[in-house]
Write an enzyme that holds these catalytic residues in place. Structure first.
Site, PDB file in Angstrom:
ATOM      1  N   ASP A 292       0.867  -1.175   0.000  1.00 30.64           N
ATOM      2  CA  ASP A 292       0.000   0.000   0.000  1.00 30.64           C
ATOM      3  C   ASP A 292       0.910   1.233   0.000  1.00 30.64           C
ATOM      4  O   ASP A 292       2.116   1.137   0.222  1.00 30.64           O
ATOM      5  CB  ASP A 292      -0.956  -0.014   1.195  1.00 30.64           C
TER       6      ASP A 292
HETATM    7  C1  BGC Z   1      -4.892   3.254  -0.026  1.00 29.53           C
HETATM    8  C2  BGC Z   1      -5.093   2.194  -1.091  1.00 29.53           C
HETATM    9  C3  BGC Z   1      -4.924   2.813  -2.460  1.00 29.53           C
HETATM   10  C4  BGC Z   1      -3.561   3.453  -2.541  1.00 29.53           C
HETATM   11  C5  BGC Z   1      -3.263   4.076  -3.883  1.00 29.53           C
HETATM   12  C6  BGC Z   1      -3.604   4.026  -0.232  1.00 29.53           C
HETATM   13  O1  BGC Z   1      -3.475   5.106   0.624  1.00 29.53           O
HETATM   14  O2  BGC Z   1      -4.887   2.633   1.240  1.00 29.53           O
HETATM   15  O3  BGC Z   1      -6.353   1.612  -0.947  1.00 29.53           O
HETATM   16  O4  BGC Z   1      -5.094   1.842  -3.437  1.00 29.53           O
HETATM   17  O5  BGC Z   1      -3.459   4.473  -1.568  1.00 29.53           O
HETATM   18  O6  BGC Z   1      -3.991   5.208  -4.096  1.00 29.53           O
END
Ligand code: BGC
Length: 736
Positions: A292
């Site tokens: 993530d």
């Molecule tokens: C979120 C994810 C997301 C990623 C990319 C993160 O902060 O937890 O769900 O896919 O950002 O935007």
């Protein structure tokens, strides 16, 4: 057509033989005809360590509205980068970045462009929590296929979706993004969306790669706060959080995203057991895991790694192949390899995983996308029709005292419409709304005006805001309500109250909204409460004040139209809750598949009943359904013998209506205690007024009655089980 001249023939011949010669000498990885594994191995064999490491990083390109995501220009992107998060929807920008990768990197390795296409790209659908309330897997698959088409045609190859985190705490802002509280529901909707995104072949110019997230247990974040610790025993991991991921991997999901949360002492992004033992060794997943956003350096904040280098080592060794915006792999991986902490074999395996997905997407053979107009790819009539149908089927009728709904139109009643949602189209888009635009959303007022034109007299007043303490518009609203026959209150949550880092400690409606409903009740007029929100709400205080309650969720671009259809009776509501609505926040977490209590009649709250206000699977219709008894094909079953259960359901009302039948199983005794009941199958069917439909479920004991232990081993005990539908049940005995 012009005849080819002798000269041009010679020239063409020369060019052709040159091309053919080039074809013979071209490396295997560039040959579209060679099998993917051969291409992957050939390419990895040609790469330097630095080139390999670059494949394991993801940067950003383009802009979104979050200050932390302001991306670099193409020039800031290294030509060898593995992936970028693409915040734009512009083919030219994407193709320019891709051109740089193809032409300026030594080996011409395409970039994979990822983006959060969560519930639609430009044609925004209802939020996932709502989608599950439709219990319509085909429709969700269709919606994901349309999202994939819009995304791929706009330059996105890979969506960070579906989110299949079982979520049972309404305080957590991200409950909106998943399919609710139940493992089976998350599993089957996750599979439907993987199929919709990826189709049969991800190299199709209208499909994208999917990403199961957030692996794993993110929904168990303590007290509903984001990013925090989660306490998950191995037993709960296996019986609750793993099933959706296992199903998604088996359905062919190309990638997974490792989670932020610490799982009982080992962060999700440094967890060898879940990322390697289970995912790669047991399930043989051959795609890759992306962290993530910043989850690798956050291992330092979590107290797992002392510095970025250690964080890189931990995450990579555990099985995270790509570092999303963490700048740990790009800065420290080479050093780690030189020091022998990471082997070349590990690097090669990781790079192969990334390349495999790129080959499967056809990026090497078709790196650029066609430039199309917005009209060619967005908001196509079929896309909008799917969005509208899905939004209609997600609406859940929670209360309908005296059948006040649908609103009778024979006597042209006056309806007073008020509340902060009435003219607020932005909030109807929901969180993570991609490239959705507010001008494409039909407002509640606009939809009601159209729906009730000539059938009712609509009068509007503001009433109150979403929050705050301003009661200055109450008196005007009271006056308007007093002149009306019905008061329609459109309340709920702003879309920014759901999504990442948007937890709420109280899941009741804000005090001002509760106060406003109470004020309107003073008029003595029937009150219809319409709710648009991204989580289950605690409605115990307002429920007694309302004659009807309609949960419309956050519907996306169809906006108020499906709601208007339900209010007028053009649409007969058929949605059923995918998440339990507690009476109040204090009951959280509350979910249907809890384990049994040692004293079933005790252990209650002193101030409120312990039961939910609206349980999982609840939802009313404008017609009535009567359930017959469950018939079983055979009640004594051998372990590997399948059997069938059937239940007749009759539409006993005057309107046609769709009914969802949820089939549960229950195992009364097991050495590992089990939930009181477990959903194993569901089916939805339109039943005409006066007709009966027989719903069937073919039970496979090993699949449907078995359980899993804390090592992930599936077992089926001999003995008694029950199959349940509503208050009906039938016993089955399993023997050798
Ligand atoms: C979120 C994810 C997301 C990623 C990319 C993160 O902060 O937890 O769900 O896919 O950002 O935007």
């Amino acid at each position: 057509m012009k005849k080819l001249t002798f000269i041009s023939c010679i020239l063409l011949g020369g060019w052709l033989s040159g091309a053919m010669a080039a074809d013979k000498t071209q490396p295997v990885y560039k040959s579209a005809k060679a099998p993917i594994e051969e291409r992957v191995n050939d390419l990895v064999g040609k790469m330097t360590l630095e080139e390999k490491i670059q494949q394991l990083n993801q940067y950003t390109l383009g802009r979104n509205n979050n200050a932390n995501n302001v991306g670099e220009e193409v020039k800031g992107i290294p030509a060898e980068i593995g992936s970028v998060i693409y915040f734009d929807a512009d083919a030219q920008l994407r193709n320019a970045a891709q051109k740089k990768a193809m032409e300026e990197s030594r080996l011409g390795i395409p970039i994979i462009f990822g983006y959060d296409v969560i519930h639609g790209f430009r044609t925004v659908y209802p939020i996932s929590l709502a989608q599950a309330c439709s219990w319509n897997l085909n429709l969700v698959e269709d919606a994901c296929a349309i999202a994939a088409q819009e995304a791929r045609m706009s330059g996105v190859d890979w969506t960070f979706s579906p989110m299949i985190d079982v979520a049972r705490d309404g305080r957590w802002g991200r409950v909106a993004e998943g399919y609710g509280e139940d493992p089976y529901t998350n599993a089957v909707f996750g599979v439907a969306s993987v199929k919709g995104y990826q189709g049969e072949d991800m190299s199709d110019s209208k499909r994208v790669a999917s990403c199961l997230k957030h692996y794993i247990g993110y929904g168990a974040s303590e007290a509903g706060r984001d990013y925090v610790y989660s306490e998950i025993s191995n037993q709960t991991l296996w019986d609750t959080y793993i099933p959706p991921y296992e199903a998604g991997v088996k359905a062919g999901a190309a990638t997974l995203m490792s989670s932020f949360n610490d799982i009982s002492g080992v962060p999700g992004s440094a967890n060898y057991y879940t990322l390697t033992d289970i995912l790669k060794k047991q399930w043989k997943h051959d795609g890759f895991v992306v962290s993530d956003w910043g989850a690798v350096p956050q291992l330092i904040d979590q107290g797992s790694a002392a510095n970025r280098k250690e964080a890189a080592c931990q995450a990579f060794s555990a099985g995270v192949e790509m570092d999303m915006m963490g700048h740990c792999y790009d800065r420290h991986m080479a050093e780690l390899v030189k020091e022998g902490k990471i082997t070349m074999e590990q690097i090669d395996d990781a790079v192969k995983r990334v390349l495999r997905v790129k080959f499967r997407l056809g990026l090497f053979d078709t790196p650029y996308i066609k430039e199309t107009t917005e009209q060619e790819r967005f908001l196509l009539p079929q896309s909008l029709a799917t969005a509208e149908q899905l939004a209609e089927e997600t609406i859940v009728l929670l209360k309908n005292e005296g059948n006040i709904l649908p609103i009778a139109t024979d006597s042209k009643q006056t309806i007073a419409v008020m509340g902060p949602m009435v003219k607020n189209n932005t909030e109807l888009l929901g969180s993570w709304s991609g490239h959705g635009r507010v001008e494409n959303v039909l407002g509640i007022n606009e939809a009601l005006d159209e729906e009730f034109a000539g059938k009712a007299n609509l009068v509007y007043a503001d009433g109150c805001d979403f929050d705050g303490e301003d009661t200055s518009k109450f008196s005007e609203a009271l006056e308007t309500a007093r002149k009306a026959d019905i008061v329609l209150l459109c309340m709920g949550e702003k879309r920014g109250w759901s999504g990442e880092n948007t937890s709420r400690s109280i899941i009741e409606l804000p005090a001002i909204q509760e106060q406003f409903i109470a004020e309107m009740k003073k008029t003595g007029k029937p009150i219809v409460l319409v709710l648009s929100n991204g989580r289950p709400l605690g409605l115990a205080k307002v429920e007694p004040l309302c004659d009807a309650i309609v949960e419309m969720w956050q519907p996306g671009v169809p906006g108020g139209k499906p709601l208007a259809g339900v209010l007028s009776g053009r649409v007969n509501p058929s949605g059923k809750l995918s998440i339990t609505f507690p009476r109040s926040t204090g009951q959280t977490p509350l979910y249907y598949n809890q384990r049994k209590s040692a004293r079933p009649n005790s252990g209650k709250y002193q101030d409120i009943p312990s039961t939910p206000l609206y349980e999982f699977g609840y939802g009313l219709s404008y017609t009535t359904f009567s359930y017959g008894d469950i018939k079983i094909s055979k009640a004594d079953i051998k372990r590997n013998e399948k059997f069938t259960v059937e239940i007749p359901v009759s539409n006993t009302g005057k309107r046609d209506g769709a009914e969802v039948v949820h089939w549960y199983i229950s195992d009364p005794f097991c050495l590992i205690t089990r939930p009181v009941k477990e959903l194993k199958h569901f089916d939805k069917q339109l039943i005409k007024a006066g007709e009966t439909h027989t719903f069937r479920f073919e039970v496979d004991p090993m699949r449907d009655l078995s359980f899993v232990n804390s090592n992930g081993e599936r077992f089926l005990d001999n003995g008694e089980y029950y199959i349940l539908v509503k208050d009906k049940k039938v016993k089955v005995t399993i023997t050798d």
